[in-house]
Design a protein around this motif. Structure first.
Motif, mmCIF file in Angstrom:
data_model
loop_
_atom_site.group_PDB
_atom_site.id
_atom_site.type_symbol
_atom_site.label_atom_id
_atom_site.label_comp_id
_atom_site.label_asym_id
_atom_site.label_seq_id
_atom_site.Cartn_x
_atom_site.Cartn_y
_atom_site.Cartn_z
ATOM 1 N N UNK A 77 -80.396 -34.647 -3.181
ATOM 2 C CA UNK A 77 -81.307 -35.873 -3.759
ATOM 3 C C UNK A 77 -80.570 -36.661 -4.611
ATOM 4 N N UNK A 78 -79.318 -36.148 -4.930
ATOM 5 C CA UNK A 78 -78.531 -36.670 -5.811
ATOM 6 C C UNK A 78 -77.680 -37.811 -5.323
ATOM 7 N N UNK A 79 -77.312 -38.831 -6.084
ATOM 8 C CA UNK A 79 -76.440 -39.842 -5.516
ATOM 9 C C UNK A 79 -75.274 -39.351 -5.042
ATOM 10 N N UNK A 80 -74.527 -39.427 -3.777
ATOM 11 C CA UNK A 80 -73.178 -39.043 -3.515
ATOM 12 C C UNK A 80 -73.273 -37.774 -2.491
ATOM 13 N N UNK A 81 -74.701 -37.351 -2.399
ATOM 14 C CA UNK A 81 -74.719 -36.064 -1.534
ATOM 15 C C UNK A 81 -74.140 -36.391 -0.176
ATOM 16 N N UNK A 82 -73.182 -35.390 0.310
ATOM 17 C CA UNK A 82 -72.656 -35.604 1.584
ATOM 18 C C UNK A 82 -73.390 -35.196 2.927
ATOM 19 N N UNK A 83 -74.418 -34.518 2.741
ATOM 20 C CA UNK A 83 -75.200 -33.808 3.943
ATOM 21 C C UNK A 83 -74.647 -32.592 4.313
ATOM 22 N N UNK A 84 -74.963 -32.045 5.220
ATOM 23 C CA UNK A 84 -74.519 -30.586 5.508
ATOM 24 C C UNK A 84 -73.010 -30.466 5.675
ATOM 25 N N UNK A 85 -72.652 -29.396 4.969
ATOM 26 C CA UNK A 85 -70.940 -29.268 5.089
ATOM 27 C C UNK A 85 -70.831 -28.586 6.460
ATOM 28 N N UNK A 86 -71.622 -27.579 7.106
ATOM 29 C CA UNK A 86 -71.422 -27.279 8.150
ATOM 30 C C UNK A 86 -71.249 -28.133 9.289
ATOM 31 N N UNK A 87 -72.070 -29.385 9.488
ATOM 32 C CA UNK A 87 -71.648 -30.246 10.618
ATOM 33 C C UNK A 87 -70.202 -30.778 10.445
ATOM 34 N N UNK A 88 -69.747 -30.634 9.205
ATOM 35 C CA UNK A 88 -68.530 -31.595 9.076
ATOM 36 C C UNK A 88 -67.294 -30.681 9.091
ATOM 37 N N UNK A 89 -67.484 -29.476 9.363
ATOM 38 C CA UNK A 89 -66.293 -28.657 9.435
ATOM 39 C C UNK A 89 -65.505 -28.573 10.984
ATOM 40 N N UNK A 90 -64.360 -29.083 11.011
ATOM 41 C CA UNK A 90 -63.986 -29.042 12.609
ATOM 42 C C UNK A 90 -63.679 -27.494 13.154
ATOM 43 N N UNK B 277 -57.390 -29.874 -3.843
ATOM 44 C CA UNK B 277 -57.681 -28.877 -2.990
ATOM 45 C C UNK B 277 -58.554 -27.802 -3.917
ATOM 46 N N UNK B 278 -59.704 -27.525 -3.184
ATOM 47 C CA UNK B 278 -60.584 -26.649 -4.039
ATOM 48 C C UNK B 278 -61.272 -25.514 -3.302
ATOM 49 N N UNK B 279 -60.627 -25.373 -1.925
ATOM 50 C CA UNK B 279 -60.871 -24.254 -1.172
ATOM 51 C C UNK B 279 -60.804 -24.548 0.335
ATOM 52 N N UNK B 280 -61.478 -23.709 1.160
ATOM 53 C CA UNK B 280 -61.181 -23.610 2.441
ATOM 54 C C UNK B 280 -62.501 -23.264 3.188
ATOM 55 N N UNK B 281 -62.717 -24.013 4.448
ATOM 56 C CA UNK B 281 -63.758 -23.415 5.369
ATOM 57 C C UNK B 281 -62.944 -22.794 6.707
ATOM 58 N N UNK B 282 -63.315 -21.778 6.695
ATOM 59 C CA UNK B 282 -62.311 -20.851 7.747
ATOM 60 C C UNK B 282 -63.298 -20.271 9.014
ATOM 61 N N UNK B 283 -63.022 -20.787 10.233
ATOM 62 C CA UNK B 283 -63.991 -20.439 11.165
ATOM 63 C C UNK B 283 -63.923 -18.797 11.528
ATOM 64 N N UNK B 284 -64.533 -18.427 12.289
ATOM 65 C CA UNK B 284 -64.605 -16.986 12.781
ATOM 66 C C UNK B 284 -63.466 -16.379 13.285
ATOM 67 N N UNK C 10 -54.265 -25.762 11.153
ATOM 68 C CA UNK C 10 -54.014 -27.228 10.909
ATOM 69 C C UNK C 10 -54.669 -27.701 9.714
ATOM 70 N N UNK C 11 -53.850 -28.625 8.882
ATOM 71 C CA UNK C 11 -54.328 -29.146 7.533
ATOM 72 C C UNK C 11 -55.261 -29.971 7.601
ATOM 73 N N UNK C 12 -56.505 -29.705 8.071
ATOM 74 C CA UNK C 12 -57.611 -30.600 8.067
ATOM 75 C C UNK C 12 -58.226 -30.758 6.760
ATOM 76 N N UNK C 13 -58.624 -32.260 6.304
ATOM 77 C CA UNK C 13 -59.022 -32.130 5.125
ATOM 78 C C UNK C 13 -60.635 -32.554 5.366
ATOM 79 N N UNK C 14 -61.505 -31.753 4.514
ATOM 80 C CA UNK C 14 -62.765 -31.847 4.353
ATOM 81 C C UNK C 14 -63.147 -32.587 2.973
ATOM 82 N N UNK C 15 -63.445 -33.804 3.042
ATOM 83 C CA UNK C 15 -63.709 -34.448 1.618
ATOM 84 C C UNK C 15 -65.180 -34.007 1.142
#
Length: 441
Positions: free
Chosen positions: A97-110, A122-129, A149-154
């Motif tokens: 509900x706050x301005x700038x919300x990016x929606x679901x992170x899960x849906x944006x992870x390649x 860089x503040x962390x990583x999303x790592x697949x199974x 791969x160095x994919x960036x998730x903003x």
């Protein structure tokens, strides 16, 4: 999606708090940093990654909230199953509900995962199974994920650079949080007689809140929320924006722009400050523009300065020197389990290490090593067993047990804190001088 928090190297330098707690367990606005990340991402954290000295940390939940702090785990203990998100505890993400919300992170992870960034850092990583967690040293200085791969998730949001940013940004953060978390519900007590409510910002309450006669709730500058079980005594004036945590008591005085964690007892004048919880300032005295840890007790008339006589920006002592905050008003930073005697005076920008016991009325140095004992600059080491006895008694008075796990953690923190000061020579920040092995208490 599985969530894990971690302290990077900057977070581990946040004196005086990093020695005795993960930075994710610091209060900011109406939520701890960890709970804020959980709400932003819509998932509870499974653990906090140990980046040095955190194993064994335990913290109970607030009254009415049985869930305590997530357990501290080593990177190798994290299974490879499922999408795992590892994110820095210093990140402040927008809430739903706050301005700038990016929606679901899960849906944006390649499918191959990627690197999480905030404003290019860089503040962390999303790592697949199937992909193991990063190496322990990678959590201190996050970079591109090894072997991927160095994919960036903003991510929207920002990084807190220093512990004084908590204090400086807290009033605005409270205003945002209360509107998102509590809306305008719960103002039912405003019809009670002899309670004066000023202003148009929302004043909301949780269940079981008690407000005595002759209380002023001033919401002209910002909203106010009183969590469940809060008790406000007569002759209290509370200025918003303000958040008072569950089971806390305001015993009279003037409070403005505060965030107070659970089961704290406050009196006197408190301004622009954060109190993590289970702490006592039950007497008169001034606490201004401060960040106060858990299980702190401030003796009667303990008072801090938060403004230099020159009105210049305040410098705060840190390991290896001082840092200019760029702020005109900075008070004190008090670590967990700090105790002060009656009449203690604390200078502008003072940092008091965890477990310290200060008394006698003389002003201590602006950087007090952890587990110090003494008067003014005459500081010695607070004996470990006596410190643990004091901690156990203080916690027991609030119905909280010092369990074996937390006892072991505090013993290790004592060893680490005292040994680090023993290695510091004259002029390198050791208030113990050359006799750092002297013990007292």
């Amino acid at each position: 999606m599985r969530l894990f928090l971690f302290d990077d190297a900057d977070a581990r330098s946040w004196e005086p708090f990093a020695l005795t707690r993960p930075i994710s367990e610091l209060l900011f606005g109406a939520l701890t940093l960890g709970r804020r990340t959980e709400r932003a991402l819509g998932v509870q954290a499974e653990g906090v990654i140990d980046t040095g000295g955190l194993l064994g940390f335990e913290e109970p939940g607030a009254p009415g909230d049985p869930r305590g702090a997530p357990p501290v785990v080593e990177p190798g203990e994290v299974s490879h199953e499922g999408l795992r998100v590892f994110i820095s505890s210093r990140v402040v993400l927008p809430l739903p509900g706050e301005a700038g919300e990016s929606g679901s992170l899960r849906d944006r992870v390649p499918p191959s995962g990627g690197r999480l960034t905030v404003r290019g850092e860089t503040v962390g990583w999303a790592l697949p199974s199937g992909i193991p967690a990063q190496q322990p040293e990678s959590f201190l200085v996050p970079g591109a994920p090894a072997g991927l791969p160095d994919s960036e998730i903003k991510l929207d949001g920002y990084l807190l650079a220093d512990p004084w940013a908590l204090m400086a940004d807290n009033a605005e953060r409270v205003s945002r949080d209360l509107g998102l978390l509590y809306g305008e519900e719960g103002s039912r007590f405003t019809e009670a007689s002899r309670v004066e409510v000023l202003g148009d910002f929302p004043v909301t309450v949780g269940t079981g809140v008690r407000i005595d006669p002759w209380v002023v709730l001033d919401a002209r500058e910002g909203p106010i929320h009183l969590e469940r079980g809060v008790h406000i005594h007569s002759f209290t004036r509370l200025h918003g924006p303000a958040f008072v945590g569950p089971g806390s008591t305001l015993l009279g005085g003037v409070f403005s722009e505060i965030s107070c964690g659970p089961v704290s007892r406050l009196r006197g004048e408190v301004e622009g400050s954060i109190i993590l919880g289970y702490s006592n300032k039950a007497h008169d005295g001034y606490l201004g523009h401060a960040v106060v840890g858990r299980w702190v007790n401030l003796g009667a008339f303990t008072t801090n300065s938060d403004l230099k006589n020159t009105y210049g920006s305040v410098r705060v002592p840190v390991a290896g020197g001082e840092r200019d905050t760029g702020l005109m008003k900075v008070g004190v930073f008090l670590g967990d389990h700090v105790k002060t005697g009656i009449g203690t005076l604390l200078n502008t920008g003072t940092v008091v290490g965890a477990g310290s016991n200060l008394f006698g009325g003389a002003m201590p140095p602006r950087r007090v090593p952890p587990f110090s004992w003494g008067v003014g600059s005459e500081l010695t080491v607070f004996r470990r067993e006596v410190f643990l006895q004091v901690a156990e008694r203080a916690m027991g008075r609030r119905g909280v047990e010092l369990g074996s796990g937390m006892r072991g953690f505090l013993e290790a923190a004592w060893e680490m804190g005292v040994s680090s000061q023993a290695l510091a020579g004259p002029g390198e920040g050791s208030a113990f001088g050359t006799d750092s092995g002297t013990v007292a208490g």
